[in-house]
Scaffold this active site. Structure first.
Site, PDB file in Angstrom:
ATOM      1  N   ASP A  83     -25.877  92.127   6.918  1.00  0.00           N
ATOM      2  CA  ASP A  83     -26.504  90.912   6.392  1.00  0.00           C
ATOM      3  C   ASP A  83     -26.200  89.771   7.350  1.00  0.00           C
ATOM      4  O   ASP A  83     -25.105  89.689   7.913  1.00  0.00           O
ATOM      5  CB  ASP A  83     -26.029  90.590   4.970  1.00  0.00           C
ATOM      6  CG  ASP A  83     -24.518  90.402   4.864  1.00  0.00           C
ATOM      7  OD1 ASP A  83     -24.052  89.254   4.999  1.00  0.00           O
ATOM      8  OD2 ASP A  83     -23.797  91.399   4.635  1.00  0.00           O
ATOM      9  N   ASP A 172     -27.349  85.622  -4.225  1.00  0.00           N
ATOM     10  CA  ASP A 172     -25.958  85.554  -3.755  1.00  0.00           C
ATOM     11  C   ASP A 172     -25.244  84.515  -4.590  1.00  0.00           C
ATOM     12  O   ASP A 172     -25.423  83.311  -4.415  1.00  0.00           O
ATOM     13  CB  ASP A 172     -25.970  85.178  -2.271  1.00  0.00           C
ATOM     14  CG  ASP A 172     -24.566  85.029  -1.686  1.00  0.00           C
ATOM     15  OD1 ASP A 172     -23.581  85.185  -2.428  1.00  0.00           O
ATOM     16  OD2 ASP A 172     -24.468  84.734  -0.479  1.00  0.00           O
ATOM     17  N   GLU A 174     -21.506  83.395  -5.700  1.00  0.00           N
ATOM     18  CA  GLU A 174     -20.093  83.573  -5.378  1.00  0.00           C
ATOM     19  C   GLU A 174     -19.373  82.236  -5.437  1.00  0.00           C
ATOM     20  O   GLU A 174     -19.924  81.241  -5.906  1.00  0.00           O
ATOM     21  CB  GLU A 174     -19.962  84.206  -3.986  1.00  0.00           C
ATOM     22  CG  GLU A 174     -20.645  83.412  -2.873  1.00  0.00           C
ATOM     23  CD  GLU A 174     -20.523  84.082  -1.506  1.00  0.00           C
ATOM     24  OE1 GLU A 174     -19.421  84.000  -0.917  1.00  0.00           O
ATOM     25  OE2 GLU A 174     -21.514  84.682  -1.027  1.00  0.00           O
TER      26      GLU A 174
END
Length: 284
Positions: A83, A172, A174
């Site tokens: 990634d 994503d 986090e």
């Protein structure tokens, strides 16, 4: 008359001398405003936004292997991937392909304002060498609603096409790189935000987004909510020899980010299955 003229001249000179420091001070103050305020005022957000990437907060908060180490996994039917984000710039995709990398995820967006300036080279470049590719969005739940960010993502690289080479988009979610761990949201509010995002993404693309997270963050910020496992594949981040305990609801992971220090580009990942299963995920 001559004496009074000299007096007026000296008085004028004194006034001019007094004005100089004042003018200098005003100019400095104006320059300070020009330098410091437009970034925030014009953009309306933290000027650091855009600097985050998938896993950029993991080592700081959870630690893990700081030296590249390829894990020994069971089953052995796995596919290597990477990634990338704007930090990598133009990526040497042929080098990665020749090393065995077969899929790539590329950062497309962050929040509601940032778009990766290298997205085209990374997204198209990985595809052109034969990789299966996808895009991800770095979430900032304190900036706007999940629906707003899902729409921004889908409109700026995060869409999906049934070409057999495009993976579903990734949320994503986090640790907050710019402030409070959970972005100032309660656990229930965070769950609602994520639901808002994935439902909107599904409505826009016909695919359920993959959720990238860590077990520790998920437990802290959602209360270890298990309700997304039925639809949303899990991408777990853990820089160790195994992915460890998974968040509630998920019996297995689909992707595992196992290092941030891999060869050519830092973040390397494994798909949990054989290559034909990765193709099936891309095909919908």
């Amino acid at each position: 008359m001559h004496g009074s003229g000299k007096t007026r001249s000296r008085a004028g000179e004194t006034r001019r001398r007094r004005r100089v420091p004042l003018l200098i001070g005003m100019i400095c103050a104006a320059l300070a405003l020009i330098v410091t305020t437009p970034h925030v005022a014009a953009a309306g957000h933290d000027p650091r936004v855009g600097s985050a990437s998938m896993g950029s907060t993991v080592l700081e908060h959870e630690g893990g292997n700081r030296v590249y180490r390829h894990p020994t996994v069971t089953p052995l039917a796995t596919v290597e991937g990477v990634d990338v984000s704007g930090h990598q710039g133009n990526v040497a995709w042929s080098t990665l392909w020749n090393s065995g990398v077969r899929f790539a995820y590329v950062k497309a967006t962050e929040g509601t304002t940032y778009k990766n300036p290298y997205f085209a080279q990374q997204y198209n470049g990985s595809y052109n060498v034969g990789m299966i590719r996808g895009a991800y969005h770095f979430a900032l739940p304190n900036v706007s609603s999940g629906a707003t960010q899902a729409g921004f993502f889908a409109s700026n690289g995060g869409g999906w096409s049934r070409d057999g080479k495009t993976l579903p988009g990734v949320l994503d979610i986090e640790y907050n790189p710019y402030g409070a761990t959970c972005y100032g949201l309660s656990q229930s509010a965070m769950v609602s935000w994520i639901r808002d995002f994935v439902n909107t993404y599904y409505a826009r693309t016909g695919r359920w987004a993959v959720i990238y997270t860590t077990t520790n963050w998920w437990t802290t910020c959602t209360g270890n909510y298990g309700g997304f496992a039925a639809n949303n594949p899990l991408w777990i981040a853990r820089y160790a020899s195994s992915p460890g305990t998974l968040p509630a609801g998920w019996g297995y992971y689909t992707f595992w980010q196992y290092t941030s220090t891999g060869p050519t580009v830092g973040d390397h990942d494994l798909f949990n299955g054989a290559y034909d299963r990765l193709q099936a995920l891309a095909g919908g």
